[in-house]
Design a protein around this motif. Structure first.
Motif, PDB file in Angstrom:
ATOM      1  N   ALA A 252       0.906  -1.181  -0.023  1.00  0.00           N
ATOM      2  CA  ALA A 252      -0.046  -0.045   0.177  1.00  0.00           C
ATOM      3  C   ALA A 252       0.861   1.230  -0.048  1.00  0.00           C
ATOM      4  O   ALA A 252       1.988   1.154   0.322  1.00  0.00           O
ATOM      5  CB  ALA A 252      -0.829  -0.050   1.027  1.00  0.00           C
ATOM      6  N   MET A 253       0.462   2.336  -0.322  1.00  0.00           N
ATOM      7  CA  MET A 253       0.995   3.601  -0.558  1.00  0.00           C
ATOM      8  C   MET A 253       0.119   4.800   0.024  1.00  0.00           C
ATOM      9  O   MET A 253      -0.970   4.842  -0.356  1.00  0.00           O
ATOM     10  CB  MET A 253       1.392   3.921  -1.940  1.00  0.00           C
ATOM     11  N   VAL A 254       0.665   5.445   0.945  1.00  0.00           N
ATOM     12  CA  VAL A 254      -0.197   6.757   1.466  1.00  0.00           C
ATOM     13  C   VAL A 254       0.674   7.944   1.596  1.00  0.00           C
ATOM     14  O   VAL A 254       1.816   7.719   1.733  1.00  0.00           O
ATOM     15  CB  VAL A 254      -0.727   6.244   2.961  1.00  0.00           C
ATOM     16  N   PRO A 255       0.108   8.907   1.457  1.00  0.00           N
ATOM     17  CA  PRO A 255       0.953  10.257   1.419  1.00  0.00           C
ATOM     18  C   PRO A 255       1.184  10.566   3.047  1.00  0.00           C
ATOM     19  O   PRO A 255       0.741  10.285   3.814  1.00  0.00           O
ATOM     20  CB  PRO A 255       0.029  11.298   0.972  1.00  0.00           C
ATOM     21  N   LEU A 256       2.541  11.340   2.975  1.00  0.00           N
ATOM     22  CA  LEU A 256       3.008  11.711   4.397  1.00  0.00           C
ATOM     23  C   LEU A 256       2.887  13.405   4.253  1.00  0.00           C
ATOM     24  O   LEU A 256       3.208  14.025   3.415  1.00  0.00           O
ATOM     25  CB  LEU A 256       4.435  11.394   4.473  1.00  0.00           C
ATOM     26  N   THR A 257       2.174  13.697   5.243  1.00  0.00           N
ATOM     27  CA  THR A 257       2.151  15.253   5.323  1.00  0.00           C
ATOM     28  C   THR A 257       3.375  15.810   5.953  1.00  0.00           C
ATOM     29  O   THR A 257       4.118  15.092   6.938  1.00  0.00           O
ATOM     30  CB  THR A 257       0.978  15.728   6.337  1.00  0.00           C
ATOM     31  N   SER A 258       4.102  16.771   5.342  1.00  0.00           N
ATOM     32  CA  SER A 258       5.406  17.181   5.569  1.00  0.00           C
ATOM     33  C   SER A 258       5.390  18.632   5.825  1.00  0.00           C
ATOM     34  O   SER A 258       4.709  19.467   5.255  1.00  0.00           O
ATOM     35  CB  SER A 258       6.428  16.646   4.512  1.00  0.00           C
ATOM     36  N   HIS A 259       6.336  19.314   6.631  1.00  0.00           N
ATOM     37  CA  HIS A 259       6.518  20.609   6.689  1.00  0.00           C
ATOM     38  C   HIS A 259       7.328  21.137   5.711  1.00  0.00           C
ATOM     39  O   HIS A 259       7.511  22.520   5.584  1.00  0.00           O
ATOM     40  CB  HIS A 259       7.093  20.818   8.208  1.00  0.00           C
ATOM     41  N   THR A 260       7.838  20.352   4.950  1.00  0.00           N
ATOM     42  CA  THR A 260       8.693  20.859   3.606  1.00  0.00           C
ATOM     43  C   THR A 260       7.803  20.689   2.403  1.00  0.00           C
ATOM     44  O   THR A 260       6.540  20.305   2.239  1.00  0.00           O
ATOM     45  CB  THR A 260      10.011  19.997   3.553  1.00  0.00           C
ATOM     46  N   ALA A 261       8.245  21.451   1.311  1.00  0.00           N
ATOM     47  CA  ALA A 261       7.664  21.474   0.070  1.00  0.00           C
ATOM     48  C   ALA A 261       7.671  20.128  -0.574  1.00  0.00           C
ATOM     49  O   ALA A 261       7.116  19.842  -1.658  1.00  0.00           O
ATOM     50  CB  ALA A 261       8.052  22.757  -0.935  1.00  0.00           C
TER      51      ALA A 261
ATOM     52  N   LEU B  95       4.329   7.073   2.428  1.00  0.00           N
ATOM     53  CA  LEU B  95       4.775   5.654   2.946  1.00  0.00           C
ATOM     54  C   LEU B  95       4.590   4.736   2.136  1.00  0.00           C
ATOM     55  O   LEU B  95       3.301   4.610   1.432  1.00  0.00           O
ATOM     56  CB  LEU B  95       4.256   5.505   4.391  1.00  0.00           C
ATOM     57  N   VAL B  96       5.219   3.700   1.907  1.00  0.00           N
ATOM     58  CA  VAL B  96       5.101   2.410   1.263  1.00  0.00           C
ATOM     59  C   VAL B  96       4.915   1.036   2.327  1.00  0.00           C
ATOM     60  O   VAL B  96       6.074   1.039   2.989  1.00  0.00           O
ATOM     61  CB  VAL B  96       5.837   1.865   0.239  1.00  0.00           C
ATOM     62  N   VAL B  97       3.694   0.603   2.631  1.00  0.00           N
ATOM     63  CA  VAL B  97       3.640  -0.213   3.511  1.00  0.00           C
ATOM     64  C   VAL B  97       3.707  -1.657   2.864  1.00  0.00           C
ATOM     65  O   VAL B  97       2.687  -2.008   2.195  1.00  0.00           O
ATOM     66  CB  VAL B  97       2.178  -0.042   4.222  1.00  0.00           C
ATOM     67  N   HIS B  98       4.497  -2.749   3.682  1.00  0.00           N
ATOM     68  CA  HIS B  98       4.228  -4.057   3.036  1.00  0.00           C
ATOM     69  C   HIS B  98       3.400  -4.981   3.977  1.00  0.00           C
ATOM     70  O   HIS B  98       2.714  -4.329   4.951  1.00  0.00           O
ATOM     71  CB  HIS B  98       5.789  -4.526   3.227  1.00  0.00           C
ATOM     72  N   ALA B  99       3.224  -6.065   3.833  1.00  0.00           N
ATOM     73  CA  ALA B  99       2.104  -6.858   4.602  1.00  0.00           C
ATOM     74  C   ALA B  99       2.488  -7.012   5.896  1.00  0.00           C
ATOM     75  O   ALA B  99       3.559  -7.191   6.475  1.00  0.00           O
ATOM     76  CB  ALA B  99       2.476  -8.136   4.154  1.00  0.00           C
ATOM     77  N   SER B 100       1.611  -6.229   6.819  1.00  0.00           N
ATOM     78  CA  SER B 100       1.804  -5.961   8.063  1.00  0.00           C
ATOM     79  C   SER B 100       0.177  -5.910   8.771  1.00  0.00           C
ATOM     80  O   SER B 100      -0.774  -5.724   7.964  1.00  0.00           O
ATOM     81  CB  SER B 100       2.463  -4.912   8.426  1.00  0.00           C
ATOM     82  N   GLY B 101       0.174  -5.836  10.087  1.00  0.00           N
ATOM     83  CA  GLY B 101      -1.102  -5.274  10.597  1.00  0.00           C
ATOM     84  C   GLY B 101      -1.516  -3.929  10.092  1.00  0.00           C
ATOM     85  O   GLY B 101      -2.642  -3.601  10.027  1.00  0.00           O
ATOM     86  N   LEU B 102      -0.455  -2.956   9.796  1.00  0.00           N
ATOM     87  CA  LEU B 102      -0.971  -1.740   9.240  1.00  0.00           C
ATOM     88  C   LEU B 102      -1.419  -1.887   7.715  1.00  0.00           C
ATOM     89  O   LEU B 102      -2.436  -1.017   7.340  1.00  0.00           O
ATOM     90  CB  LEU B 102       0.658  -0.828   9.231  1.00  0.00           C
TER      91      LEU B 102
END
Length: 326
Positions: free
Chosen positions: A209-218, A223-230
């Motif tokens: 899975a892939m989800v965006p990270l909110t960042s204080h930079t431009a 995040l790329v998430v592999h097989a897990s509870g997340l």
């Protein structure tokens, strides 16, 4: 069309011209191709190295094409052999990776990808590597890749990968929103809409899975998430949003919302043929659909009726009046 065997457009045009005229000298072929004589001769030499052309022994100065069935067949066989070797190498590497990651460390379950180019590349890889299904939550503010730039989606759909997508309603208000949506629906992707999705999200084959990270930079990050509870949590989030969303369909009036309360015309045709005893493959051929399309639609109907077997689906179809008894 012949790029897969190493020919660019110029070389393919030269070979096609030779095939059509039978034999030609360099000036004649240059005129046909609207190329300079030097460039034409280079193209012919390249074709000669590939075994696709040769200088005529009976007519000096003229070139002839090798028979396509023999010459191209040999190149295709060689290409298949190279692909088989690459597939074997990939399988061995995957096995080695699995062996090393039998008990992965926590930090190996999540990758942090930083930078627009890196995020784009990982996003496209996610789809190109999918073999069964891609699920996505889409917001009205694409992070690095817009729908019009996402050739990987079309590539995956052509390979039979199923797509389930939930759009935020704001996506439909974008200048290209309806165009992209129409293209997705024409590829038989399942698309639904809600007022607001909780986050951007892409899940491939329920293994990545892939989800965006909110960042204080431009700088964009994800995040790329592999097989897990997340990953299971993210999959559950998608399914929850999917259940509450309204399906979208495409008809002569354009894109329309519909309540998920019954099958469409194609679903009814599939049900009727299945109840008549046809196999999935025969139904797909009869209705000019892909086999995976038929199987996905049957699965959706089973989810809609809350059944677990096709026998139960047939019974419910009669009970709900979707198909008539003889």
């Amino acid at each position: 069309m012949l790029g897969a065997i190493g020919l660019d457009e110029t070389h393919e045009s030269a070979y096609r011209a030779l095939v059509s005229v039978g034999a030609a000298d360099v000036p004649d072929l240059a005129r046909r191709l609207t190329l300079g004589e030097h460039a034409t001769e280079r193209a012919l030499r390249r074709l000669e190295r590939h075994g696709l052309a040769a200088q005529s022994s009976g007519r000096p100065g003229r070139w002839v094409a090798a028979p396509p069935g023999v010459a191209l067949g040999a190149l295709l066989t060689q290409q298949r052999h190279e692909l088989e070797k690459a597939e074997l190498a990939a399988a061995l590497l995957a096995e080695e990776y699995r062996a090393q990651a039998t008990e992965p460390a926590v930090h190996d379950l999540v990758e942090v990808v930083i930078g627009a180019a890196a995020v784009t590349q990982r996003f496209l890889q996610l789809q190109l590597g999918a073999t069964a299904e891609v699920c996505a939550l889409v917001t009205g503010n694409p992070m690095v890749v817009s729908g019009t730039d996402n050739d990987a989606e079309e590539n995956a759909a052509e390979r039979g990968v199923g797509y389930r997508v939930v759009l935020e309603r704001a996506v439909l208000d974008q200048p290209t929103g309806l165009t992209e949506l129409s293209a997705a629906l024409s590829r038989d992707e399942q698309v639904r809409v809600v007022d607001k999705v909780p986050t951007k999200l892409v899940i491939a084959d329920r293994t990545l899975a892939m989800v965006p990270l909110t960042s204080h930079t431009a700088e964009p990050a994800a995040l790329v998430v592999h097989a897990s509870g997340l990953l299971e949590l993210l999959s559950g989030l998608f399914e929850s949003v999917w259940r509450d969303a309204l399906p979208l369909r495409l008809d002569s009036r354009g894109v329309m919302e519909q309540e998920p309360d019954g099958p469409d015309v194609t679903d009814l045709e599939i049900l009727s043929l299945l109840l008549a005893g046809l196999t999935d493959a025969s139904v797909a051929k009869q209705l000019d659909l892909g086999l995976r399309t038929v199987q996905r639609r049957v699965k959706r109907l089973m989810e809609l009726t809350g059944v677990t077997t096709r026998l139960q689906l047939g019974w419910h179809s009669y009970e709900k009046g979707w198909v008539a008894r003889d």
